[in-house]
Design a protein around this motif. Structure first.
Motif, mmCIF file in Angstrom:
data_model
loop_
_atom_site.group_PDB
_atom_site.id
_atom_site.type_symbol
_atom_site.label_atom_id
_atom_site.label_comp_id
_atom_site.label_asym_id
_atom_site.label_seq_id
_atom_site.Cartn_x
_atom_site.Cartn_y
_atom_site.Cartn_z
ATOM 1 N N ALA A 14 0.816 -0.984 -0.002
ATOM 2 C CA ALA A 14 0.039 -0.187 0.030
ATOM 3 C C ALA A 14 1.026 1.281 0.123
ATOM 4 O O ALA A 14 0.802 2.069 1.037
ATOM 5 N N SER A 16 1.745 3.513 -2.785
ATOM 6 C CA SER A 16 1.756 4.390 -3.909
ATOM 7 C C SER A 16 1.647 5.989 -3.454
ATOM 8 O O SER A 16 2.007 7.057 -4.033
ATOM 9 N N LYS A 17 1.149 6.230 -2.143
ATOM 10 C CA LYS A 17 1.058 7.445 -1.750
ATOM 11 C C LYS A 17 1.021 7.322 -0.106
ATOM 12 O O LYS A 17 1.014 6.057 0.547
ATOM 13 N N LEU A 19 1.479 7.050 4.096
ATOM 14 C CA LEU A 19 2.521 6.496 4.773
ATOM 15 C C LEU A 19 3.219 5.572 4.340
ATOM 16 O O LEU A 19 4.592 5.201 4.444
ATOM 17 N N ARG A 39 -3.295 -0.730 -5.444
ATOM 18 C CA ARG A 39 -4.158 -1.146 -6.422
ATOM 19 C C ARG A 39 -4.235 -0.553 -7.702
ATOM 20 O O ARG A 39 -4.088 -1.062 -8.707
ATOM 21 N N GLY A 40 -4.011 1.025 -7.616
ATOM 22 C CA GLY A 40 -4.111 1.870 -8.819
ATOM 23 C C GLY A 40 -2.635 1.626 -9.734
ATOM 24 O O GLY A 40 -1.771 2.326 -8.878
ATOM 25 N N ASP A 65 -4.406 -5.680 -5.218
ATOM 26 C CA ASP A 65 -5.255 -5.508 -4.010
ATOM 27 C C ASP A 65 -4.445 -6.442 -2.805
ATOM 28 O O ASP A 65 -4.460 -7.519 -3.148
ATOM 29 N N ILE A 66 -3.957 -6.006 -2.064
ATOM 30 C CA ILE A 66 -2.859 -6.767 -1.124
ATOM 31 C C ILE A 66 -3.815 -7.589 -0.138
ATOM 32 O O ILE A 66 -3.393 -8.478 0.479
ATOM 33 N N ALA A 90 -2.154 -1.393 4.508
ATOM 34 C CA ALA A 90 -3.377 -1.331 3.795
ATOM 35 C C ALA A 90 -4.361 -0.219 4.023
ATOM 36 O O ALA A 90 -4.174 0.355 5.082
ATOM 37 N N ARG A 158 -7.076 -4.293 14.149
ATOM 38 C CA ARG A 158 -5.721 -3.976 14.830
ATOM 39 C C ARG A 158 -5.363 -4.623 16.072
ATOM 40 O O ARG A 158 -4.448 -4.892 16.140
ATOM 41 N N PRO A 184 0.538 5.194 13.832
ATOM 42 C CA PRO A 184 0.210 6.563 13.370
ATOM 43 C C PRO A 184 -0.797 7.362 14.011
ATOM 44 O O PRO A 184 -2.034 6.630 14.097
ATOM 45 N N HIS A 187 -1.660 12.117 10.528
ATOM 46 C CA HIS A 187 -0.679 12.638 9.653
ATOM 47 C C HIS A 187 -1.518 13.060 8.349
ATOM 48 O O HIS A 187 -2.410 12.849 8.196
ATOM 49 N N THR A 189 -2.232 13.179 5.178
ATOM 50 C CA THR A 189 -2.180 12.135 4.059
ATOM 51 C C THR A 189 -3.633 12.271 3.480
ATOM 52 O O THR A 189 -4.534 13.020 4.184
ATOM 53 N N ARG A 191 -5.796 10.199 3.460
ATOM 54 C CA ARG A 191 -6.587 9.632 4.718
ATOM 55 C C ARG A 191 -7.291 10.792 5.650
ATOM 56 O O ARG A 191 -8.274 10.558 6.205
HETATM 57 P P1 NAP Z 1 -3.813 6.901 1.984
HETATM 58 O O1 NAP Z 1 -2.829 8.313 2.176
HETATM 59 O O2 NAP Z 1 -5.070 6.985 1.786
HETATM 60 O O3 NAP Z 1 -2.647 6.095 1.254
HETATM 61 C C1 NAP Z 1 -3.193 4.696 1.336
HETATM 62 C C2 NAP Z 1 -2.295 3.735 0.125
HETATM 63 O O4 NAP Z 1 -2.671 2.401 0.435
HETATM 64 C C3 NAP Z 1 -2.453 4.306 -1.362
HETATM 65 O O5 NAP Z 1 -1.282 3.991 -1.961
HETATM 66 C C4 NAP Z 1 -3.334 3.242 -1.717
HETATM 67 O O6 NAP Z 1 -3.428 3.066 -2.993
HETATM 68 C C5 NAP Z 1 -3.148 2.032 -0.961
HETATM 69 N N1 NAP Z 1 -3.969 1.010 -0.658
HETATM 70 C C6 NAP Z 1 -5.179 1.112 -0.149
HETATM 71 N N2 NAP Z 1 -5.803 -0.116 0.034
HETATM 72 C C7 NAP Z 1 -5.231 -0.996 -0.667
HETATM 73 C C8 NAP Z 1 -5.224 -2.439 -0.834
HETATM 74 N N3 NAP Z 1 -6.258 -3.049 -0.570
HETATM 75 N N4 NAP Z 1 -4.397 -3.229 -1.440
HETATM 76 C C9 NAP Z 1 -3.119 -2.428 -2.011
HETATM 77 N N5 NAP Z 1 -2.947 -1.052 -1.721
HETATM 78 C C10 NAP Z 1 -4.041 -0.427 -1.298
HETATM 79 O O7 NAP Z 1 -3.634 6.134 3.623
HETATM 80 P P2 NAP Z 1 -2.231 6.557 4.981
HETATM 81 O O8 NAP Z 1 -2.694 7.897 5.488
HETATM 82 O O9 NAP Z 1 -1.222 6.431 4.192
HETATM 83 O O10 NAP Z 1 -2.738 5.275 5.754
HETATM 84 C C11 NAP Z 1 -2.205 4.155 5.714
HETATM 85 C C12 NAP Z 1 -2.763 3.350 7.010
HETATM 86 O O11 NAP Z 1 -2.457 4.126 8.203
HETATM 87 C C13 NAP Z 1 -4.191 2.929 6.942
HETATM 88 O O12 NAP Z 1 -4.552 1.836 7.079
HETATM 89 C C14 NAP Z 1 -4.585 4.043 7.595
HETATM 90 O O13 NAP Z 1 -5.956 3.478 8.456
HETATM 91 C C15 NAP Z 1 -3.691 4.200 9.101
HETATM 92 N N6 NAP Z 1 -3.594 5.468 9.552
HETATM 93 C C16 NAP Z 1 -3.386 6.570 9.084
HETATM 94 C C17 NAP Z 1 -3.383 7.682 9.634
HETATM 95 C C18 NAP Z 1 -3.391 9.212 9.332
HETATM 96 O O14 NAP Z 1 -3.625 9.979 9.813
HETATM 97 N N7 NAP Z 1 -2.933 9.341 8.049
HETATM 98 C C19 NAP Z 1 -3.871 7.746 11.353
HETATM 99 C C20 NAP Z 1 -3.940 6.507 11.776
HETATM 100 C C21 NAP Z 1 -3.892 5.219 10.994
HETATM 101 P P3 NAP Z 1 -4.576 2.312 -3.853
HETATM 102 O O15 NAP Z 1 -5.920 3.272 -3.532
HETATM 103 O O16 NAP Z 1 -4.399 2.638 -5.527
HETATM 104 O O17 NAP Z 1 -4.719 0.991 -3.640
#
Ligand code: NAP
Length: 260
Positions: A14, A16-17, A19, A39-40, A65-66, A90, A158, A184, A187, A189, A191
């Motif tokens: 996961a 491409s963008k 964390l 996925r994308g 899709d992982i 993921a 989790r 995290p 952050h 992002t 999300r």
């Molecule tokens: P994000 O910016 O939305 O990035 C998600 C990344 O995961 C994208 O590259 C997306 O690409 C990929 N992805 C999503 N579902 C996937 C799948 N089924 N298979 C393969 N790749 C997948 O999210 P993030 O903020 O980096 O968050 C990462 C993780 O940390 C998440 O589980 C989130 O819940 C957790 N988290 C984040 C925060 C925060 O504040 N950012 C806080 C607490 C927890 P595609 O859509 O192209 O697959």
């Protein structure tokens, strides 16, 4: 600091963008050759090319899709069945209310945020043990320490992964494999934008105001930067992390008032 992992091979899921991408960047900077996944295909290809060009390492994108068996098989094939470093990640489950979630919703969340990470550890850690060296980082969430009610699906999945890692990390440590979880807080992002959009809608306020209000609750008064998160991940994959085993490390700007 030289992390001592130049030439190692890593998988970042996961990535491409957000964390995951930041973890891939930091590992590439340390000289790790990578397989990255999302996925994308388009965004993933661009990310892989940018990281490879910037850091001079091999970066192989696998669009899949992982959370599916086929997706994991494709990623494992690209690795030739082995890796020295595994970063599990993921997308997070959607928010909601406890009465809304069906059995299918729970299965989906548990598949994505618990069983996928376990399956990849089961596939890759035995090889690390045989070779006497490995590092695993599972990206989880601050909600492991202090569950967030609207993220009940995430809390449930989790918590299961955290319990698994608490036992398994101690069993593999004698073989030079170090497994930890990185938690995290908020952050900057996509999300975070999606979580803030939900708050903005619910409260009838703008997105900027939703962010400002959330920032006011964090001692640093700002959201975490993905690149700092990535650096922490790379450290957990370093030689120097050999004595940090089975930990849940919170990166949240001090938002949770926990003493240990
Ligand atoms: P994000 O910016 O939305 O990035 C998600 C990344 O995961 C994208 O590259 C997306 O690409 C990929 N992805 C999503 N579902 C996937 C799948 N089924 N298979 C393969 N790749 C997948 O999210 P993030 O903020 O980096 O968050 C990462 C993780 O940390 C998440 O589980 C989130 O819940 C957790 N988290 C984040 C925060 C925060 O504040 N950012 C806080 C607490 C927890 P595609 O859509 O192209 O697959």
């Amino acid at each position: 600091m030289d992390l001592g992992i130049r030439g190692k091979k890593g998988l970042v899921c996961a990535a491409s963008k957000g964390l995951g991408r930041a973890c891939a960047e930091a590992l590439a900077e340390a000289g790790v050759d990578l397989v990255v996944n999302a996925r994308g295909a388009e965004a993933l290809e661009a990310t892989a090319q940018e990281i490879a060009a910037r850091h001079g390492v091999a970066v192989t994108p696998v669009a899949a899709d992982i959370t599916t068996g086929e997706g994991r098989a494709a990623v494992l094939e690209a690795l030739g069945g082995q890796a020295d470093i595994l970063v599990n990640n993921a997308g997070g489950p959607p928010p909601g209310t406890w009465t809304d979630w069906s059995r299918e919703d729970f299965i989906k969340a548990i598949d994505a945020n618990m069983l996928t990470a376990i399956a990849l550890m089961q596939a890759l850690v035995p090889g690390m043990m045989e070779r006497g060296w490995g590092r695993v980082v599972n990206i989880t969430s601050q909600s492991v320490r202090s569950p967030i009610a609207v993220l009940g699906l995430s809390n449930t999945a989790r918590a299961g992964l955290t319990g698994f890692v608490a036992g398994m990390s101690r069993q593999v440590a004698p073989h030079g494999v170090v497994v930890n979880n990185l938690l995290p807080g908020i952050h900057a992002t996509d999300r975070a934008v999606s979580l803030d959009s939900g708050v903005a809608k619910a409260e009838g306020i703008g997105l900027d105001e939703a962010r400002r209000r959330r920032e006011a609750t964090i001692p640093t008064r700002s959201y975490g930067r993905p690149e700092d998160f990535g650096a922490a991940c790379a450290f957990l994959c370093s030689q120097q992390a050999r004595f940090m085993v089975g930990q849940n490390i919170l990166l949240d700007g001090g938002a949770l008032n926990v003493s240990v």
